[in-house]
Structures are given as C-alpha cells and as structure tokens.
Design an enzyme around this catalytic site. Structure first.
Site, PDB file in Angstrom:
ATOM      1  N   PHE B 243       4.496  -2.390  -1.338  1.00 27.69           N
ATOM      2  CA  PHE B 243       3.218  -2.560  -2.038  1.00 27.69           C
ATOM      3  C   PHE B 243       3.481  -2.481  -3.530  1.00 27.69           C
ATOM      4  O   PHE B 243       3.981  -1.474  -4.033  1.00 27.69           O
ATOM      5  CB  PHE B 243       2.206  -1.481  -1.636  1.00 27.69           C
ATOM      6  N   ASP B 350      10.061   0.394  -8.342  1.00 26.60           N
ATOM      7  CA  ASP B 350       8.635   0.652  -8.512  1.00 26.60           C
ATOM      8  C   ASP B 350       8.355   2.125  -8.220  1.00 26.60           C
ATOM      9  O   ASP B 350       8.313   2.545  -7.069  1.00 26.60           O
ATOM     10  CB  ASP B 350       7.844  -0.260  -7.562  1.00 26.60           C
ATOM     11  N   LYS B 381      -0.090   5.714 -12.225  1.00 26.71           N
ATOM     12  CA  LYS B 381      -0.744   6.812 -11.481  1.00 26.71           C
ATOM     13  C   LYS B 381      -0.592   8.199 -12.099  1.00 26.71           C
ATOM     14  O   LYS B 381      -1.286   8.528 -13.033  1.00 26.71           O
ATOM     15  CB  LYS B 381      -0.244   6.828 -10.043  1.00 26.71           C
ATOM     16  N   THR B 405      -3.545  -8.049 -25.452  1.00 25.82           N
ATOM     17  CA  THR B 405      -4.273  -7.446 -26.573  1.00 25.82           C
ATOM     18  C   THR B 405      -3.947  -5.966 -26.749  1.00 25.82           C
ATOM     19  O   THR B 405      -3.561  -5.522 -27.812  1.00 25.82           O
ATOM     20  CB  THR B 405      -5.796  -7.603 -26.382  1.00 25.82           C
TER      21      THR B 405
END
Lengths: 526, 526
Positions: B243, B350, B381, B405
């Site tokens: 995931f 990850d 997280k 941005t």
C-alpha cells in the site's frame, strides 16, 4: 498621467533615501510570482509614519484610502544587490539539504507585514490572502481551538471531531457555489483535483452499471493488476495551456511547460483540446473572439463525440493562470457546460488560483451565470485549505473508495473561516474589484503611451496580466523591474501576471504602476 | 495467566462501575485502526486518581511504571450503546456535508488525553505519536514561531523563510537514514511517494541521456501531449499486498483491496510482484520461510530482467501494513537491494507507517543493515510532516521539475522537531521496544491458550498483529472487542493490527490484553 517617483517625506523616507540608491518607492504588489523588494529590516519593527497631507506628491495619489493593514511601511526598500549576501548565504545553507534553484528569495517572516515582505536582505510569498502577520489570523492561530486542532490532528474520514461539521458550515459551506452542497476536503490543489477525478471515474462507472452496485468479479480481480475492465480506460479531458497540478493524474491534464511534464509517464489517452486564444481588450475584438471561441467549442464537441477513450469529466480553469492568464467569455463556458450535459461528461471547474475574491467575485465562475452549475468546483491556495464542492450525486457509492488518512486539515479550515470573516468585515472583494479596475485602467493608460512594449492588458479584479512583444523582452522587463525593487513573475510565453493579496489597495497600486511605467519608458528591445 | 478484569478502587472507578455495565477497564491501545471506548466525559477534565497499592488486582499489573502522560484516567469507560446518540446525531449532521460512512466515531478533542480519546459518547484517532493534548505539542503550538508559520504560510520552493534550513536540521535531518543527506518535503504520504516516483523517472531518463542535459526536441513536444518518448513508458515495481497511497501514481503501486482501486484508470505496465507469505513465529519456520523468500526474490529478478516496460524504481514497505502486517527477513530485503543494484533500479523504502520509532527502531529498515542504503526513504503519519530522504544524485537536473506551491508545511516540521525532542527526553523508542516485547509475549501466551482462535502473532516494537482463522471470525472478533469497549481494526484478509502511540505503556497494554483474552475465551466460530 504623471510618471514621477513617489518620494515620501517621512523619517522613514529620509533614512532610506540616504542609505540606498534604490530607496525610491518600488512596487508593493503582493503574491504569486509578483513580488517586491524589502524595506529596512532594522526599522521595520517600529510602526511606520503614515503619509501626511503636507507631503509633496507627483504621480498617482491615494492617501485618502483607509488602511486595510495597520503598521505597514510607506513603501519598499532595497539595501543590497539582489539577491543580497545574507539571502545568498541562507540559500546556500538550505541547498545542502534541499534543492533551492527555484527560490527567488529567503523571507524574514517575523519582520514582514501586510503587503510587504522582508527577506534576509528582502521579498514575497505566494497565496497569502490577508497579507503578512494578519492580526485576525494571529488571533485565530493563538486560540485554544486552533491549538487543539494542531496538536490532536484528526483523521477526518474515520474519526471526525465534534466541531468539524460546524467548522465546515462556517468556512467552506458558507461560500459554497450554487447547487453544490457537499464538500470533500483535501491537502493541496493537486490532491483536490485528483480526488475529484477519482470521483468522476467512479460516478461514470456507476452510471454505466445502471446505479445497481453490482460489481462483476472480473472488475474486482483485474483492478488489482492495474488492467481493464476493473482499471478502466477512461479519460479526463483538459485544455492546452491548462494547469491542474503535478502528480500523475493531475499532470496528465496539465499542458503548460515541457519542464513540468518531461520524463514522467502519463495517461496517453487523456485528451487535451485548444483553449480560445483571444485578443485583448476583449470588447474591441468581439467578432474575431467569438469566432475563435466557436472554433474551440466545435473542436471540443468533436473530441467528446469521437474520443477513443470515454471521457468521464472535463476540467477547465475560469482563467488559465500558469498557462498565460488566458480568458474566455461566459458564453464559451456556457457552451462547454451544454456540451458536457449533452455527452454525459462531468464538468470540473478548477478555482485553485481564481477562487476567494481575487477576480472581484468570490468564485470566478459565478460571472458565467451558467444555466446549470458545474458538477465539481475545486479550490486551494488563497483559502489555505483545499478541497472540492460537489453535487450530492457525485458521492462515492461506498465508504473508503475516495479516501485517505487525513482527508484535509482542520487548522486550514479554521483559517479559511477567519479569512472569510475578514473578507466580510473589510469588504475585501469590493476592494479587489475596485483596486483591480483602477490598476487595469492605469495599465491601459501606460499601454497607450508605450504600445510597442505593453499589450494585452487583461483580467478581472486584481487578477491581471499583460504581455511583452517577445519572451526575451518579457524576461528583460522582469529583470529590469527586479533591479528597481519589483520582483514580478511570468506566466505563459511572454506575459507578466499580477496576484496581489486581498489587502492590496490603490495606494499600493500607485507604487507598482509607477515602477511599471518607469521600466516601460526605458524599455528597449534586447 | 490471570484473565480477570481490572477493577480500580478509586472514586472514578466507583462512579464508572455504578453507571454502566461496560464500566470495566477495556483496552486503551491507541492508534491506526485500533481504538478505545471512552471514559466519563463529565469527569475527564479532572485529574484522575492514580492506582494505589491498596487496590486489589487480578491479572496483569504494571502500576510500578512511571507515567509518560500525566493526568490520564485509569481506564476507559462506556456510557452508551456504540455509537452513542450524540455521535449518531453528530455524524448525521456532518453527513449532510461530507461522506461519513467510514467514520467509526466522532471525537471530543478537548476532553481527550494521552492514550485516551473521548467521543461525543466516546473513541480514538490515528497517528498521534505523543497522545492527545500532549503538553509538549501544546507548548510548541502556542510558540510565536508556530503562530508565525501558521499565519504566514510560506511557499517553500520559491520563497523559503530564514529559519527553514535550521528547522530541517533540527527535525528530519537529525534522524536522516544513513547515506541519505537530502530531504524533499511534501504534504502527505501519497504525495511523498508520488514525488519520489517522479524523481526516480527523471533520474532514469537522465541516466539514459548520459547525464548530459541534452533534451531532444521530440521529447519536449511529445510530453505536452502525454505520449512517448517525452512521456516515457516507464514503471514503478511494487509488491502484491503493498500500500503506497491512493492518487493515480501511488494507487498503481497499491495492491491491497479492490475497493481502493476499482474504476480508477491505472498504469497497466507498472508491475507487481509476490511478497513473501511467511509463517509465524518466524524463528519456528526458518526453512520454509527461507524457501518462500528465495522464491519471491527469483520472481523479482525475473520481473526486473524481463519487464516489457523498463523499471525506474522499486517500492517496498519494511512491513506490509494495510496489506496484512506481512513481514520479511533482513536477508530478503538485502536480496532486493542487490537486485536493484544489479538492474540499475532505484530502491524506495516506504516508511509512512513503519517510521518514527514504533518498531523499536527509528526507521524499520535500519534492522536490515543493508550493505548499501536505499536510494529513497519516504515518511509521513507519525511524523505529522511528510516527505522523503534521498541521495544527492537523485535531485532533479533543473528547478521546478519536481515542484509544487507549498512543498510541505513548516508547522508540521516544527511538530516533528517537538516529537523528536519528546522521543529523546522520554526514551519513547525504548518504551515502544519494551512495551511491544511485553505485548507480543503476552499475546503469544493467549495464543497458547486459544490456539484455534488466535494465530500468527507477529511484529516488531508495538507494531503488532495477529490472525483469526477466517475473515468472518476476524470481523466477529473485532465486533466483540467493540462491544467490550475496544475498537480494533483489521488489515489484510483476516488480521487485526495494533498501532498504539509512542506513549503506550505496559499499564495500557494490560488493559488491552485482558480485553483480548476475554473475547478469545468466549470466541465461537460464527
């Protein structure tokens, strides 16, 4: 129109003029890529003397305006070469950790105020609606509610907090576009657009299934492998010159510079269409502009009708911003709306740049008076918070399908609420409309005097732009403004765009206009 | 092992036990999808009586531990049916504006503290490393620096502020994985992974061009149309069960539930590979686990060698989280590293779920002792802030190519700094390691007693999970824990995962373990 410099006879002015050859007032515009050089950092902490009637002015004078920001200096100031030695050293340091090649300055946020930003030797920041160190935002930032939301960051999808609905109502929903009574909150403009695309794809497939919620086993198994029919070949239609973000889905709908897209895999079947290339001022080129818009509508219909890959949604900006401040008429957008209705395609309006009052209306698309509202309107930037409004039917058919951990950020929603309060209390949309009209009028006057230099003055509210004859001349103009203390930025191939804050007033416009006029008067082809 | 309830003889306990049949202590775990039911909202504002030695305990006792959070209650409390009437009404109200079908509770953030969360009638929130209303974070949130960053939100790419480099050094860089001395800051986990993918694609193409910066005109023109060679056919390789996010690029590397992927166009050439399916406990199945890992490595090599679409990077989680808390050995990851080196593929780790101390090490991949560090490590997280560490060579060859941005958010970096200070001051990684070891040991004991119910206890630190025999039984177990006041969540097909906060101590573990044991003892197949 007078072209002289503004000399302010105040203690501040004297201090400045004695210490720098660039001490004359330069442009305190304010935002996006338009920026201004600093004033004296050592004196900024003191309240600045305001202009008195005994001062001698030549040029544009708006001293009668009530200040929207208290404590601003009377004008900008340059102490050093640009970039200055402290900025250079600061960026060099930062560059050991992160790429700083896009950086145009290094800001001193403690010293910055209102329309004026200070850098380590001086400058400006994008998308602050209320100016630097806004009193209202500082007050809101120090509130127990803000501290609570900052410290106890909620996962809004799974565990929304008790006051979230109220915050939504007092922020986004109080300015929800007509017909769109739902909001999906997100973290940034790209995420807003991409989650809106996901919603459009799910809605398209749901309609295809007859809204019966029966999913074929093949759909469930193939999507796990990234192939059809579960991962369907569907497209978002966009426009040449459009900008909708830089992640993989949004980047496939962005068509501005090759630099943004080169080397990144894209959805090759996501079609792009020509956006009208109009002549300005619009009212003087009605016939040919009508023709150009009709041509683009015809091509759009052809694309929708014959697309090899079915189109789930079309996304369009009210004013193409990054692409060059390209405008189109309300009639053109109504034409697009009619086509999307005819071909069962959702219409997404990207108000990430145009939203929140800058065009003189809260949402730029309000000016279109569409016969039927868009299906989705996305926002970010000036609202600080990001997300999209939508019709209730667009909601996914099951939870967790359009989802992530944070689902937006309540602290940004609280800020959006404060921004709305300030907009109302200080009548800032009216200010944007009036200051913008004045800016545009004066720019048109400058254009008349220097028609070989400036052209295509265009825009609504303070969302303005103008062209130089060539990309090279545009770059030169930007450089020369910069040496004067005005740090503007380009958009499109040869445009300069203005994105001042909502507290940008005529008195600030005056300083900016004088700088533009000065550079225009000395402009020579490179 | 004793299985009795914890009855606390304190004024609080008496008040609780007299008013609710669910007043016995339930599980104050803490995070992710594991959550706990509330205690009395009306009394929570008062400091709770701590447990004294005169209390009579049956079961696990850890009253000797020093409290990491002051002012926590002694245990959870349920006042109402779940969801309670106020939660129902609150969610109904919110649902008029946003989809609330994923919501498991509605939180009262003013009343929540430490490991305990209160809902409108009671519950919990994901990914808060220091617990609710952490004193250290409240202090940081009220600081002038935080207010300044909140109010004057900088566009970090174009106009970084004067203190940004220092903030980076004091936050992320102070825990940068070995060999990765650069950081790219982003807004969320999905954005972190996607911008890392973009970096990998650009690096791949740059290498292909011989690092000479010469871009063919055809590349520049084709990318504007989303087609090759400018928009190249390149892939990110991922793993079944992995995931990595829900936007278009990250979703193409996510392979968990069909619900996450159905109906969303995907990059069909982005290949996925089997992840080892190991048997637990790992040390008791060494031989067959080795064989399984060898099989997966062989398949991975086959994919890398023969992929129709060249692979720019491979992404892998140290522990597949959403996919079911699937583990693999350090040797397996070393094998992957060797393969990526052999086939010139970047290795992205990850650590969005596994990072920041929860596994008993700051980064889970530290446990592998790789011969050469990963090229990129992504995070989000528990750090509140998001982004990725990388080797300097991965930096894009021009500014604005990997850009947006905001480029992250300094307020979250300031929070990350505070989190790191608290981790250090309170030795929270050691706490996670020790509490986790205790939890795991006790869960293994419960498994021995109920081997037909619990199995595959696994994990590192407090990053733990266990299986039920079938998906149906898992769901039943979750439901029964919920009626006891313990709101756990599933992962994978039949697993329950624990994601407590870093301030989760043995005394909290005790309450949780008693609840699990109670449900296990009464478990019957549906």
């Amino acid at each position: 129109m007078a072209t002289s410099r503004i000399w302010l006879r105040t203690p501040l002015h004297r201090a400045l003029s004695s210490s720098s050859s660039f001490s004359r007032a330069a442009a305190p515009a304010a935002h996006g890529r338009t920026s201004f050089r600093p004033f004296d950092r050592t004196t900024l902490a003191r309240p600045y003397a305001s202009v008195t009637s005994s001062d001698t002015y030549v040029g544009r004078i708006h001293k009668d305006q009530q200040d929207l920001v208290q404590g601003e200096p009377s004008g900008p100031r340059i102490n050093t070469a640009i970039p200055g030695p402290k900025t250079k050293a600061g960026l060099q340091h930062l560059d050991t950790l992160q790429d700083t090649r896009a950086a145009t300055m290094m800001t001193d946020l403690e010293q910055s105020i209102g329309n004026y930003v200070v850098d380590l030797d001086g400058n400006i920041i994008a998308s602050l609606p209320l100016g630097y160190n806004s009193k209202a935002l500082i007050e809101a930032a120090s509130s127990p509610e803000m501290v609570r939301m900052l410290v106890n960051r909620p996962a809004l999808g799974v565990q929304p907090h008790s006051t979230w609905a109220k915050t939504l109502e007092e922020s986004f929903m109080s300015v929800a576009p007509k017909g769109l009574n739902q909001v999906f909150t997100a973290m940034c403009g790209s995420c807003s657009n991409e989650t809106a695309y996901k919603a459009a794809f799910m809605y398209h497939q749901r309609r295809k299934r007859g809204f019966n919620n029966e999913i074929a086993a093949e759909d469930l198994s193939t999507c796990m492998k990234n192939v059809g029919p579960g991962s369907p070949d569907l497209a978002i239609m966009s426009f040449d010159g459009g900008f909708h973000g830089r992640l993989f889905g949004s980047l496939s709908t962005t068509h501005t510079k090759a630099l943004h897209k080169l080397d990144i895999p894209a959805f090759s079947n996501w079609v792009s269409n020509p956006f009208p290339s109009l002549k300005y001022p619009l009212d003087r080129h009605q016939a040919e502009n009508d023709k150009e818009e009709a041509r683009c509508l015809e091509l759009a219909e052809d694309t929708m009708k014959n697309a090899r890959t079915p189109i789930a949604a079309m996304i369009v900006e009210p004013i193409q911003s990054e692409g060059g401040d390209n405008h189109a008429s309300a009639r053109f957008f109504q034409g697009l709306r009619d086509l999307t209705k005819k071909y069962d395609i959702l219409m997404i309006v990207d108000e990430v740049q145009t939203g929140v009052g800058v065009t003189g209306q809260f949402w730029a698309h309000e000016a279109w008076n569409l016969t039927s509202p868009p299906d989705i309107v996305t926002f970010s930037k000036k609202f600080q918070a990001a997300g999209w409004f939508h019709r209730p039917e667009i909601r996914a058919d099951a939870p967790y399908r359009n989802f992530n951990t944070w689902m937006g950020d309540p602290i940004r929603a609280l800020q959006a609420r404060t921004i709305l309060q300030e907009i109302k209390n200080k009548d800032l949309i009216k200010n944007a409309a009036e200051t913008g009209a004045y800016l545009k009028h004066e720019l048109l006057s400058i254009e008349k005097k220097y028609p070989d230099t400036l052209s295509a003055i265009r825009g609504r509210g303070t969302f303005l732009a103008f062209d130089l004859p060539t990309p090279q001349e545009r770059d030169l103009f930007v450089t020369r403004l910069r040496t004067l203390g005005v740090n503007t930025g380009g958009c499109g191939s040869q445009s300069i765009r203005l994105r001042p804050m909502l507290v940008f007033q005529k008195k600030h416009a005056d300083i900016f206009l004088d700088a533009v006029e000065k550079v225009a008067s000395q402009h020579k082809k490179p």
